[in-house]
Write a protein that holds these residues in place. Structure first.
Motif, PDB file in Angstrom:
ATOM      1  N   SER A 293       0.817  -1.215   0.000  1.00  0.00           N
ATOM      2  CA  SER A 293       0.000   0.000   0.000  1.00  0.00           C
ATOM      3  C   SER A 293       0.853   1.269   0.000  1.00  0.00           C
ATOM      4  CB  SER A 293      -0.935   0.009   1.214  1.00  0.00           C
ATOM      5  OG  SER A 293      -0.196   0.191   2.410  1.00  0.00           O
ATOM      6  N   ARG A 294       2.161   1.123   0.161  1.00  0.00           N
ATOM      7  CA  ARG A 294       3.064   2.271   0.239  1.00  0.00           C
ATOM      8  C   ARG A 294       4.238   2.088  -0.718  1.00  0.00           C
ATOM      9  NH1 ARG A 294      -0.086   5.664   2.331  1.00  0.00           N
ATOM     10  NH2 ARG A 294      -1.028   5.038   4.262  1.00  0.00           N
ATOM     11  N   ILE A 295       4.723   3.183  -1.284  1.00  0.00           N
ATOM     12  CA  ILE A 295       5.861   3.156  -2.199  1.00  0.00           C
ATOM     13  C   ILE A 295       7.077   3.708  -1.472  1.00  0.00           C
ATOM     14  CG2 ILE A 295       6.806   4.046  -4.357  1.00  0.00           C
ATOM     15  CD1 ILE A 295       3.868   4.208  -5.350  1.00  0.00           C
ATOM     16  N   ALA A 296       8.117   2.879  -1.352  1.00  0.00           N
ATOM     17  CA  ALA A 296       9.358   3.296  -0.690  1.00  0.00           C
ATOM     18  C   ALA A 296      10.367   3.682  -1.768  1.00  0.00           C
ATOM     19  CB  ALA A 296       9.898   2.172   0.183  1.00  0.00           C
ATOM     20  N   MET A 297      10.489   4.974  -2.024  1.00  0.00           N
ATOM     21  CA  MET A 297      11.391   5.447  -3.079  1.00  0.00           C
ATOM     22  C   MET A 297      12.857   5.173  -2.758  1.00  0.00           C
ATOM     23  SD  MET A 297       9.594   6.544  -5.590  1.00  0.00           S
ATOM     24  CE  MET A 297      10.889   7.302  -6.572  1.00  0.00           C
ATOM     25  N   GLY A 298      13.185   4.914  -1.509  1.00  0.00           N
ATOM     26  CA  GLY A 298      14.560   4.654  -1.125  1.00  0.00           C
ATOM     27  C   GLY A 298      15.015   3.227  -1.369  1.00  0.00           C
TER      28      GLY A 298
ATOM     29  N   VAL B 173       1.591  13.535  -4.214  1.00  0.00           N
ATOM     30  CA  VAL B 173       0.455  12.991  -3.455  1.00  0.00           C
ATOM     31  C   VAL B 173       0.849  12.127  -2.261  1.00  0.00           C
ATOM     32  CG1 VAL B 173      -1.065  13.050  -5.455  1.00  0.00           C
ATOM     33  CG2 VAL B 173       0.215  10.959  -4.951  1.00  0.00           C
ATOM     34  N   GLY B 174       2.136  11.941  -2.039  1.00  0.00           N
ATOM     35  CA  GLY B 174       2.564  11.086  -0.930  1.00  0.00           C
ATOM     36  C   GLY B 174       2.866   9.680  -1.418  1.00  0.00           C
ATOM     37  N   ASN B 175       3.171   8.774  -0.500  1.00  0.00           N
ATOM     38  CA  ASN B 175       3.624   7.448  -0.905  1.00  0.00           C
ATOM     39  C   ASN B 175       2.545   6.374  -0.925  1.00  0.00           C
ATOM     40  OD1 ASN B 175       3.344   7.082   1.848  1.00  0.00           O
ATOM     41  ND2 ASN B 175       5.321   6.079   2.115  1.00  0.00           N
ATOM     42  N   SER B 176       1.295   6.761  -0.832  1.00  0.00           N
ATOM     43  CA  SER B 176       0.204   5.795  -0.954  1.00  0.00           C
ATOM     44  C   SER B 176       0.149   5.283  -2.392  1.00  0.00           C
ATOM     45  CB  SER B 176      -1.130   6.450  -0.602  1.00  0.00           C
ATOM     46  OG  SER B 176      -2.206   5.659  -1.079  1.00  0.00           O
TER      47      SER B 176
ATOM     48  N   ALA C 205      -2.982   6.440  -4.238  1.00  0.00           N
ATOM     49  CA  ALA C 205      -2.959   7.859  -4.610  1.00  0.00           C
ATOM     50  C   ALA C 205      -1.999   8.097  -5.770  1.00  0.00           C
ATOM     51  CB  ALA C 205      -2.571   8.713  -3.407  1.00  0.00           C
ATOM     52  N   VAL C 206      -0.865   7.432  -5.737  1.00  0.00           N
ATOM     53  CA  VAL C 206       0.111   7.584  -6.826  1.00  0.00           C
ATOM     54  C   VAL C 206      -0.472   7.049  -8.127  1.00  0.00           C
ATOM     55  CG1 VAL C 206       2.365   6.799  -7.689  1.00  0.00           C
ATOM     56  CG2 VAL C 206       2.134   7.618  -5.337  1.00  0.00           C
ATOM     57  N   GLU C 207      -1.147   5.920  -8.060  1.00  0.00           N
ATOM     58  CA  GLU C 207      -1.764   5.363  -9.267  1.00  0.00           C
ATOM     59  C   GLU C 207      -2.805   6.326  -9.845  1.00  0.00           C
ATOM     60  OE1 GLU C 207      -3.377   1.119 -10.914  1.00  0.00           O
ATOM     61  OE2 GLU C 207      -3.808   1.594  -8.801  1.00  0.00           O
ATOM     62  N   ARG C 208      -3.617   6.914  -8.995  1.00  0.00           N
ATOM     63  CA  ARG C 208      -4.616   7.897  -9.457  1.00  0.00           C
ATOM     64  C   ARG C 208      -3.918   9.098 -10.091  1.00  0.00           C
ATOM     65  NH1 ARG C 208      -7.102   6.406  -4.653  1.00  0.00           N
ATOM     66  NH2 ARG C 208      -6.303   8.241  -3.557  1.00  0.00           N
ATOM     67  N   GLU C 209      -2.844   9.578  -9.463  1.00  0.00           N
ATOM     68  CA  GLU C 209      -2.100  10.726  -9.994  1.00  0.00           C
ATOM     69  C   GLU C 209      -1.509  10.402 -11.368  1.00  0.00           C
ATOM     70  OE1 GLU C 209      -0.241  14.555 -10.014  1.00  0.00           O
ATOM     71  OE2 GLU C 209      -1.905  13.756  -8.870  1.00  0.00           O
TER      72      GLU C 209
END
Length: 55
Positions: free
Chosen positions: A10-15, A41-44, A47-51
């Protein structure tokens, strides 16, 4: 080497490189587009998929 799925889908860890590879493949975007969406939009993942799907 196959891309592992994220520990928390459910969260995207860019690191974490393996997570970035997973999400860029899943969403069909590049690293820069993914980074911009997370910044917007944050790491959800939802939310990222919608963006990313905004036209």
């Amino acid at each position: 080497m196959s891309d592992r799925a994220p520990q928390d889908a459910s969260r995207i860890a860019m690191g974490a490189d393996y997570e970035v590879r997973y999400w860029t493949t899943k969403f069909g975007v590049g690293r820069v587009a993914l980074k911009r969406a997370v910044a917007a939009v944050g790491n959800s993942a939802d939310a990222v998929e919608r963006e990313l799907n905004k036209a």
